[in-house]
Enzyme design. Sequence first.
Site, PDB file in Angstrom:
ATOM      1  CG  ASP A 191      29.053  43.841  33.695  1.00  0.00           C
ATOM      2  OD1 ASP A 191      29.632  44.857  33.269  1.00  0.00           O
ATOM      3  OD2 ASP A 191      29.638  42.956  34.352  1.00  0.00           O
TER       4      ASP A 191
ATOM      5  CB  CYS B 171      38.028  46.274  33.071  1.00  0.00           C
ATOM      6  SG  CYS B 171      37.097  44.823  33.069  1.00  0.00           S
TER       7      CYS B 171
ATOM      8  CE1 TYR C 223      34.093  46.589  37.804  1.00  0.00           C
ATOM      9  CE2 TYR C 223      33.037  44.483  38.236  1.00  0.00           C
ATOM     10  CZ  TYR C 223      32.970  45.788  37.780  1.00  0.00           C
ATOM     11  OH  TYR C 223      31.776  46.276  37.313  1.00  0.00           O
TER      12      TYR C 223
ATOM     13  CE1 TYR D 102      34.690  40.576  38.654  1.00  0.00           C
ATOM     14  CE2 TYR D 102      32.954  40.916  40.268  1.00  0.00           C
ATOM     15  CZ  TYR D 102      33.358  40.775  38.952  1.00  0.00           C
ATOM     16  OH  TYR D 102      32.451  40.832  37.934  1.00  0.00           O
TER      17      TYR D 102
ATOM     18  CD  GLU E 255      35.220  49.571  35.157  1.00  0.00           C
ATOM     19  OE1 GLU E 255      34.266  49.298  35.908  1.00  0.00           O
ATOM     20  OE2 GLU E 255      35.563  48.825  34.227  1.00  0.00           O
TER      21      GLU E 255
END
Length: 216
Positions: free
Chosen positions: A43, A134, A138, A162, A201
């Site tokens: 990531d 993205c 999340y 998040y 994803e």
Amino acid sequence: MFTDDAHTATLASWNASKHHPFIQALQAGTLPLSTFRYYLIQDHYYLQAFAKVHELAAQQTTDAAAAAQLRAGAQSLEDGEVANRQTFYRELDITPAEIAATPVAPTNYAYTSHLYRMLVTAGTPGAIAGLLPCYWLYAEIGAELARTGSPVPIYQTWIDTYTANDYTDAMTAQLALTNRVATPENTSALLAAFQKSSWYECHFWQMALDHETWQL
Ligand SMILES: Cc1ncc(C[n+]2csc(CCO)c2C)c(N)n1
């Protein structure tokens, strides 16, 4: 509205992400730390590409408000996720040398390449639509996970990233920007960008579970 249609079109892959074994194990606290480490290292590469695409998209557009919003998105990434990650790296002993020595995995390479590609083939609006899952996915995963939380503190900290207000503000701004740049002419290109990112994803979680490499 573009984002409503995009959300409806990707329900299946979003559900697959939300109920992915990686996410279930993170919530249950059974996710091996070696898998979380793998995810974090990959990531790091992803977040760098994500920031770079924001910057390139901001440079490419003549829409000053969109450029400002893209730069704000990159900044909120620096202040939120990237800052949080430093704590994770320390706790899990992930060094800059290890990050530099780890090759980008195939799925990560394909996902980030898709984001750059959208910029080239569908311009700043295409990149914006490709970047949106993205932020948005999340936020939805974070909100679901926050209901029960994770017994493992480092996984709980990941979840907290998040659901933080700064983060959800950045996401709301990005939703508005996407709707602003969507037009009847570019809708199908934007939807394709959004759908592919949503697919990637989901595969990003699988990549981490598999500790995917280029080895055949
Ligand atoms: C593969 C992958 N997809 C999405 C995110 C989440 N994310 C990356 S940048 C950003 C915007 C602001 O921080 C968000 C939410 C991630 N970390 N890794």
